[in-house]
Design a protein around this motif. Structure first.
Motif, PDB file in Angstrom:
ATOM      1  N   LEU A  11       0.835  -1.199   0.000  1.00 26.62           N
ATOM      2  CA  LEU A  11       0.000   0.000   0.000  1.00 26.62           C
ATOM      3  C   LEU A  11       0.871   1.252   0.000  1.00 26.62           C
ATOM      4  O   LEU A  11       1.937   1.277   0.615  1.00 26.62           O
ATOM      5  N   LEU A  39     -11.705   4.346   0.051  1.00 26.48           N
ATOM      6  CA  LEU A  39     -12.326   3.419  -0.880  1.00 26.48           C
ATOM      7  C   LEU A  39     -13.269   2.555  -0.063  1.00 26.48           C
ATOM      8  O   LEU A  39     -12.844   1.807   0.815  1.00 26.48           O
ATOM      9  N   TYR A  70     -12.051   3.785  -7.882  1.00 30.36           N
ATOM     10  CA  TYR A  70     -10.683   4.261  -7.657  1.00 30.36           C
ATOM     11  C   TYR A  70     -10.389   5.566  -8.388  1.00 30.36           C
ATOM     12  O   TYR A  70      -9.770   6.470  -7.827  1.00 30.36           O
ATOM     13  N   THR A  85      -5.184   5.923   0.325  1.00 29.10           N
ATOM     14  CA  THR A  85      -4.305   4.772   0.462  1.00 29.10           C
ATOM     15  C   THR A  85      -4.798   3.684  -0.476  1.00 29.10           C
ATOM     16  O   THR A  85      -5.986   3.335  -0.460  1.00 29.10           O
ATOM     17  N   LEU A  86      -3.896   3.155  -1.301  1.00 25.36           N
ATOM     18  CA  LEU A  86      -4.271   2.182  -2.316  1.00 25.36           C
ATOM     19  C   LEU A  86      -3.068   1.345  -2.725  1.00 25.36           C
ATOM     20  O   LEU A  86      -1.937   1.656  -2.358  1.00 25.36           O
ATOM     21  N   ALA A  91      -1.663   3.094  -7.846  1.00 26.50           N
ATOM     22  CA  ALA A  91      -1.238   4.462  -7.541  1.00 26.50           C
ATOM     23  C   ALA A  91      -0.268   4.986  -8.593  1.00 26.50           C
ATOM     24  O   ALA A  91      -0.358   6.141  -9.012  1.00 26.50           O
TER      25      ALA A  91
END
Length: 144
Positions: A11, A39, A70, A85-86, A91
């Motif tokens: 992440l 999300l 997203y 945060t992904l 990203a």
């Protein structure tokens, strides 16, 4: 339902390029103090791994927007002073598309554990077995 651990994904956080409130690396306190774009779990029934991690440290985050999509969430980040945060792979694609940058999250955040889920009635279906094999090979290649 048959669930199988598929792969772990690191992440990271996204922040707008104009966001001066957020540096290149966040500790857990800075992370909790930041504004967040979340999300959302489609069911909305359980807390995210991120929120569970923060609770273990006596912290909560300030969510200003919840999104199921997203790209919509990344656009909110690009237009605000919030972070998101992904998974790193996703990203990095947004960095190429939008005025956002990568930020290293707190080391306490767990990796995202992704699972493959299939219905037991169809586990022996040739098409399902083929797809399961392709996805497993992809995950193995991805780890290398």
């Amino acid at each position: 339902m048959i669930q199988t651990l598929w792969m772990d994904e690191e992440l990271v956080c996204l922040a707008a390029t104009h966001n001066v409130r957020v540096g290149d690396v966040l500790n857990i306190g800075q992370f909790a103090d930041a504004l967040h774009v979340e999300l959302a779990d489609i069911s909305g029934l359980r807390p995210s791994n991120i929120d569970s991690c923060l609770v273990q440290h006596g912290l909560t985050r300030r969510v200003i927007s919840k999104n199921l999509n997203y790209i919509a969430a990344a656009r909110v980040v690009a237009l605000t002073e919030a972070i998101m945060t992904l998974p790193r792979q996703m990203a990095e694609r947004f960095v190429a598309m939008l005025p956002v940058r990568l930020v290293e999250p707190p080391k306490e955040l767990p990796a995202l554990k992704m699972t493959l889920i299939q219905h037991g009635l169809y586990a022996n279906d040739p098409a399902n077995r083929w797809l399961y094999q392709v996805l497993t090979e992809f995950a193995n290649d991805f780890r290398r």
